[in-house]
Design a protein around this motif. Structure first.
Motif, PDB file in Angstrom:
ATOM      1  N   ILE A   1       0.703  -1.141  -0.043  1.00 45.25           N
ATOM      2  CA  ILE A   1      -0.044   0.110  -0.085  1.00 45.25           C
ATOM      3  C   ILE A   1       0.942   1.254  -0.023  1.00 45.25           C
ATOM      4  O   ILE A   1       1.780   1.366   0.901  1.00 45.25           O
ATOM      5  N   VAL A   2       0.819   1.983  -1.100  1.00 41.93           N
ATOM      6  CA  VAL A   2       1.852   3.267  -1.239  1.00 41.93           C
ATOM      7  C   VAL A   2       0.946   4.385  -0.584  1.00 41.93           C
ATOM      8  O   VAL A   2      -0.251   4.837  -1.049  1.00 41.93           O
ATOM      9  N   GLY A   3       1.299   4.843   0.618  1.00 34.74           N
ATOM     10  CA  GLY A   3       0.887   5.837   1.166  1.00 34.74           C
ATOM     11  C   GLY A   3      -0.089   5.841   2.600  1.00 34.74           C
ATOM     12  O   GLY A   3      -0.781   4.359   2.644  1.00 34.74           O
ATOM     13  N   SER A   4       0.575   6.562   3.670  1.00 30.71           N
ATOM     14  CA  SER A   4       0.035   6.081   4.783  1.00 30.71           C
ATOM     15  C   SER A   4      -1.057   7.129   5.560  1.00 30.71           C
ATOM     16  O   SER A   4      -1.065   7.189   6.684  1.00 30.71           O
ATOM     17  N   GLY A   5      -1.850   7.441   4.750  1.00 27.23           N
ATOM     18  CA  GLY A   5      -3.064   8.342   5.112  1.00 27.23           C
ATOM     19  C   GLY A   5      -4.055   7.142   5.645  1.00 27.23           C
ATOM     20  O   GLY A   5      -3.862   6.146   5.567  1.00 27.23           O
ATOM     21  N   THR A   6      -5.096   7.802   6.039  1.00 28.66           N
ATOM     22  CA  THR A   6      -5.876   7.057   6.971  1.00 28.66           C
ATOM     23  C   THR A   6      -6.624   6.037   5.873  1.00 28.66           C
ATOM     24  O   THR A   6      -6.973   4.805   6.355  1.00 28.66           O
TER      25      THR A   6
ATOM     26  N   ALA B   1      -6.970   0.310   4.302  1.00 29.45           N
ATOM     27  CA  ALA B   1      -6.762  -0.700   3.225  1.00 29.45           C
ATOM     28  C   ALA B   1      -5.828  -1.858   3.808  1.00 29.45           C
ATOM     29  O   ALA B   1      -6.026  -3.129   3.792  1.00 29.45           O
ATOM     30  N   ALA B   2      -4.790  -1.444   4.523  1.00 30.51           N
ATOM     31  CA  ALA B   2      -3.856  -2.207   4.899  1.00 30.51           C
ATOM     32  C   ALA B   2      -4.298  -3.257   6.182  1.00 30.51           C
ATOM     33  O   ALA B   2      -4.143  -4.596   6.012  1.00 30.51           O
ATOM     34  N   ILE B   3      -4.996  -2.476   7.033  1.00 29.54           N
ATOM     35  CA  ILE B   3      -5.464  -3.308   8.102  1.00 29.54           C
ATOM     36  C   ILE B   3      -6.523  -4.585   7.634  1.00 29.54           C
ATOM     37  O   ILE B   3      -6.677  -5.538   7.901  1.00 29.54           O
ATOM     38  N   TYR B   4      -7.283  -4.059   6.587  1.00 26.68           N
ATOM     39  CA  TYR B   4      -8.289  -4.907   6.117  1.00 26.68           C
ATOM     40  C   TYR B   4      -7.721  -6.209   5.458  1.00 26.68           C
ATOM     41  O   TYR B   4      -8.047  -7.363   5.835  1.00 26.68           O
ATOM     42  N   LEU B   5      -6.848  -5.934   4.568  1.00 24.52           N
ATOM     43  CA  LEU B   5      -5.960  -7.100   4.042  1.00 24.52           C
ATOM     44  C   LEU B   5      -5.208  -7.908   5.027  1.00 24.52           C
ATOM     45  O   LEU B   5      -5.181  -8.960   4.905  1.00 24.52           O
ATOM     46  N   GLN B   6      -4.690  -7.238   5.926  1.00 26.49           N
ATOM     47  CA  GLN B   6      -3.863  -7.907   6.790  1.00 26.49           C
ATOM     48  C   GLN B   6      -4.804  -8.765   7.829  1.00 26.49           C
ATOM     49  O   GLN B   6      -4.552  -9.967   7.913  1.00 26.49           O
TER      50      GLN B   6
ATOM     51  N   TYR C   1      -4.747  -1.019  -7.753  1.00 24.52           N
ATOM     52  CA  TYR C   1      -5.960  -0.240  -7.130  1.00 24.52           C
ATOM     53  C   TYR C   1      -5.677   1.170  -6.630  1.00 24.52           C
ATOM     54  O   TYR C   1      -4.582   1.216  -6.404  1.00 24.52           O
ATOM     55  N   ILE C   2      -6.550   2.081  -6.792  1.00 25.71           N
ATOM     56  CA  ILE C   2      -6.635   3.391  -6.208  1.00 25.71           C
ATOM     57  C   ILE C   2      -7.618   3.241  -4.979  1.00 25.71           C
ATOM     58  O   ILE C   2      -8.616   3.023  -5.251  1.00 25.71           O
ATOM     59  N   CYS C   3      -6.902   4.036  -3.808  1.00 25.21           N
ATOM     60  CA  CYS C   3      -7.784   3.754  -2.563  1.00 25.21           C
ATOM     61  C   CYS C   3      -7.766   5.041  -1.682  1.00 25.21           C
ATOM     62  O   CYS C   3      -8.128   5.006  -0.802  1.00 25.21           O
ATOM     63  N   SER C   4      -7.432   6.110  -2.273  1.00 27.11           N
ATOM     64  CA  SER C   4      -7.246   7.285  -1.629  1.00 27.11           C
ATOM     65  C   SER C   4      -8.937   8.271  -1.563  1.00 27.11           C
ATOM     66  O   SER C   4      -9.709   7.642  -2.000  1.00 27.11           O
ATOM     67  N   SER C   5      -8.627   9.414  -1.058  1.00 27.89           N
ATOM     68  CA  SER C   5     -10.005  10.103  -0.930  1.00 27.89           C
ATOM     69  C   SER C   5     -10.391  10.613  -2.291  1.00 27.89           C
ATOM     70  O   SER C   5     -11.407  11.047  -2.642  1.00 27.89           O
ATOM     71  N   SER C   6      -9.796  10.380  -3.414  1.00 28.60           N
ATOM     72  CA  SER C   6     -10.171  10.454  -4.896  1.00 28.60           C
ATOM     73  C   SER C   6     -10.808   9.362  -5.362  1.00 28.60           C
ATOM     74  O   SER C   6     -11.346   9.136  -6.432  1.00 28.60           O
TER      75      SER C   6
END
Ligand code: FAD
Length: 471
Positions: A8-13, A18-23, A442-447
């Motif tokens: 996951i590139v970027g450690s915004g919320t 996303a990382a927590i869900y997959l983990q 995948y894109i997962c930001s506020s965009s």
């Protein structure tokens, strides 16, 4: 790095969610962050004087508190303490008057005179139905679980804020209160769907209040990452990703906005997808100020002293003009100001008896204008003597915000314009907007839907899609 299932590139919320869900699903994941500190736009630090802790980006987190994903995590067990200001938000009015949005709908309505009945009629059913429709509102566009309740929300939310206010309310008090919440959209209040922001934020105020974490928003990031690491997740800081060869995992999720995504070398998007991403529209920017204060802000009105967030603007017309001229490339002489005073409710932020305040006004995309005087004049009107309480200030224009966090393109704090054309279909119109034209990316930001705000739902929605596609 090949050992990772997902990077996951970027450690915004959104990236962290996303990382927590997959983990949690048993994958082996890694978060890579360009900056030395994690959190993206959710970060606390010393900006003015030693021992004065300021929220550099986001400050008030009703969406995190009400997030269907975060609320299931054991955050309190990891030490997160939420602080609930006595009044969620207040709107200033002329002559030292103010109107409050209390957690209680009826109490809020009772202060609205002729509009008491209308306020109760609008808000009570929406607040009652919220838990049934929240997942549909914060997810990608699909068939809603409760179509009638969802449509009742939608028929109000899709209107311009001005239309909804004029159809519902007679008094400028009630209209001002609603405009103050709707102006979070950073859209002209005559734009379709600008009402949705006012409604969602007001419903959240009535549901749970507008809380923030003790010690600042970084506390949320710290507990999220502590939990993530206990699940076995890994975080790598200080590493900017510029090419895909740096992240040879099975799948990649980017907590970035389209502009940055297009600059990553090796992302061989199809020509059509690349073109559609380049057509993504960014929204207005903000000019932000943080103050170290010698004493609390001397508001004329007692309600303002009891609120965590104060919307500064003195009539519906003034707020409307302020938001309208931004889209014409101008800044109002009397800008609508979002003001937060965390230290009134959280003594951990400052040395004893001192205070901090946080504020911004909207400005045109990429504006370099210094709005310090305009913002301080507006606050001074609601709180004469405010300027004399200032010990030190830190200001950030749109360019400085973008240096703080490259996702804040041109000062846009929502990761892209949140108008009707990009509300559910960001960054491009697709059944799953989280998917790109590369099936492992995948894109997962506020965009992505549901857009700006600290809720992590863009991240979770993208992670769910990736899980479904690959594991
Ligand atoms: C001034 C301001 C005030 C706000 N106020 C509020 C508020 O009060 N309440 C609220 O709910 N929301 C608020 N917001 C909005 C909210 O903070 C954002 O919508 C939200 O934090 C976005 O989260 P994100 O995960 O999408 O991205 P971000 O938090 O922007 O994180 C993206 C991360 O990706 C990293 N990154 C970027 N490029 C790379 C790269 N190439 N390699 C590695 N890492 C990279 C960045 O450094 C950053 O850490 C505010 C935002 C700002 C800026």
């Amino acid at each position: 790095m090949q050992d990772y299932d997902a990077v996951i590139v970027g450690s915004g919320t959104n990236g962290i969610a996303a990382a927590i869900y997959l983990q949690q699903k048993g994958l082996k994941t890694l978060i890579i962050e360009a900056k030395p500190e994690p959190g993206g736009a959710t970060k606390t630090g010393e900006l003015t004087l030693p021992d004065f802790q300021h929220d550099i980006g986001s400050a008030v987190l009703p969406m995190a508190y009400s997030s269907p994903f975060f609320e299931k995590l054991p955050l309190e067990k990891y030490g997160l303490k939420w602080i609930f200001p006595e009044i969620p938000f207040v709107q200033t009015l002329e002559n030292g008057d103010a109107v409050a949005c209390y957690q209680d709908v009826a109490k809020t309505a009772s202060d609205l005179g002729e509009d008491e009945k209308a306020y109760n009629k609008l808000m009570k059913p929406l607040v009652k139905d919220w838990s049934k429709i929240v997942n549909d509102i914060l997810g990608p566009l699909g068939i809603p679980e409760h179509p009638i309740k969802f449509m009742n929300f939608g028929r109000h939310a899709l209107l311009p804020a001005k239309t909804l206010a004029n159809l519902t309310f007679k008094t400028s008090k009630a209209k001002s209160l609603f405009y103050g919440a709707a102006a979070h959209s950073t859209l002209p209040l005559t734009n379709l769907a600008s009402a949705s922001f006012g409604l969602v934020l007001t419903i959240m105020a009535h549901q749970n209040g507008w809380p923030f974490p003790e010690k600042g928003v970084s506390s949320l990031i710290n507990v999220l990452l502590a939990y993530y690491k206990d699940l076995g997740g890994t975080v790598l800081l200080n590493k900017t990703i510029t090419k895909t060869s740096q992240i040879p995992s099975k799948i990649q999720l980017f907590d970035l906005t389209p502009k940055q995504l297009l600059e990553i070398e090796g992302l061989d998007f199809s020509t059509t997808y690349r073109k559609r991403l380049s057509n993504f529209n960014y929204g207005s920017g903000v000019f932000k100020i943080d103050w170290a204060l010698d004493e609390p802000i001397p508001f004329l009105n007692e309600k303002c002293r009891k609120a965590g967030t104060i919307h500064v603007g003195f009539s519906p017309e003034e707020i409307e003009v302020s938001e309208k001229v931004i889209s014409e490339g101008k800044i109002s002489e009397k800008p609508y100001v979002l003001l937060v005073q965390p230290s009134i409710f959280d003594s951990t932020r400052t040395p004893e008896n001192k205070h901090t305040a946080w504020a911004y006004c909207h400005v045109p995309h990429g504006s370099k204008e210094d709005c310090t005087d305009l913002i301080e004049q507006q606050i001074e009107k609601a709180a004469p003597g405010f300027k004399k309480t200032i010990l030190k200030r830190s200001v950030m224009n749109t360019a400085q915000l973008e240096i703080f966090n490259p996702n804040i393109v041109g000062g846009d704090i929502n990761g892209g314009r949140q108008d009707i054309t990009q509300l559910f279909t960001r960054p491009v119109a697709k059944i799953s907007p989280y998917k790109t034209s590369i099936d492992t990316v995948y894109i997962c930001s506020s965009s992505t839907p549901p857009g700006g705000g600290v809720h992590g739902m863009g991240g979770v929605n993208a992670a769910k899609q990736a899980m479904k596609d690959h594991f």
